[in-house]
Design a protein around this motif. Structure first.
Motif, PDB file in Angstrom:
ATOM      1  N   CYS A  33       0.363  -1.260   0.085  1.00 31.34           N
ATOM      2  CA  CYS A  33       0.140   0.244  -0.201  1.00 31.34           C
ATOM      3  C   CYS A  33       1.321   1.428  -0.294  1.00 31.34           C
ATOM      4  CB  CYS A  33      -0.967  -0.329   0.977  1.00 31.34           C
ATOM      5  SG  CYS A  33      -2.070   1.034   1.559  1.00 31.34           S
ATOM      6  N   GLU A  35       0.340   4.346   0.656  1.00 32.02           N
ATOM      7  CA  GLU A  35       0.431   4.979   1.715  1.00 32.02           C
ATOM      8  C   GLU A  35       1.353   4.796   3.642  1.00 32.02           C
ATOM      9  OE1 GLU A  35      -2.728   4.220   0.841  1.00 32.02           O
ATOM     10  OE2 GLU A  35      -2.323   5.482  -0.857  1.00 32.02           O
ATOM     11  N   LYS A  36       1.186   3.023   3.125  1.00 34.88           N
ATOM     12  CA  LYS A  36       2.006   2.568   4.079  1.00 34.88           C
ATOM     13  C   LYS A  36       3.147   2.096   4.351  1.00 34.88           C
ATOM     14  CE  LYS A  36      -2.384   0.664   6.105  1.00 34.88           C
ATOM     15  NZ  LYS A  36      -2.708  -1.163   6.092  1.00 34.88           N
ATOM     16  N   ASN A  38       7.409   2.729   2.816  1.00 36.98           N
ATOM     17  CA  ASN A  38       8.717   3.361   2.883  1.00 36.98           C
ATOM     18  C   ASN A  38      10.140   3.104   2.549  1.00 36.98           C
ATOM     19  OD1 ASN A  38       9.693   1.715   5.162  1.00 36.98           O
ATOM     20  ND2 ASN A  38       8.700   3.038   6.770  1.00 36.98           N
ATOM     21  N   TYR A  82      -0.461  -0.835  12.476  1.00 40.08           N
ATOM     22  CA  TYR A  82      -1.940  -0.697  12.419  1.00 40.08           C
ATOM     23  C   TYR A  82      -2.342  -1.942  12.970  1.00 40.08           C
ATOM     24  CZ  TYR A  82       1.377   1.979   8.574  1.00 40.08           C
ATOM     25  OH  TYR A  82       1.450   2.775   7.878  1.00 40.08           O
TER      26      TYR A  82
END
Length: 99
Positions: A33, A35-36, A38, A82
């Motif tokens: 994802c 957004e999650k 890095n 999460y």
């Protein structure tokens, strides 16, 4: 005082490889994802792609359990962040049974 079983004997009939693969599938739901993820998880995905591919890793054959053992703290951190209770439970089980 309860006596714990000998770990070498208790490993029999435990599906460490299967559970490790399941955990990686659970992890991918997060790190795939945008957004999650890095930079760390993007690099981890590269290592995950090398599983079972020694020709891509200078002759060294990685497996999911090795990656779990090596990055266990990072895995706990992302699943806690999460609030992924099923993944945390499986990670704890793998740590107790297979690491």
């Amino acid at each position: 005082m309860q006596c714990k079983p000998d770990r070498y004997v208790s490993y029999q009939n435990i599906d460490c490889a299967g559970n490790s693969k399941r955990l990686m599938e659970m992890l991918r739901r997060h790190i795939d994802c945008p957004e999650k993820t890095n930079a760390f998880w993007e690099k981890f995905k590269e290592k995950l792609a090398q599983v079972g591919q020694p020709q891509q890793n200078h002759g060294r054959c990685l497996d999911e359990l090795f990656l779990i053992h090596t990055y266990i703290n990072n895995l706990y951190e992302i699943f806690e962040e999460y609030q992924d209770q099923p993944a945390l439970a499986l990670l704890d089980q793998i740590e107790r049974e297979c690491c």
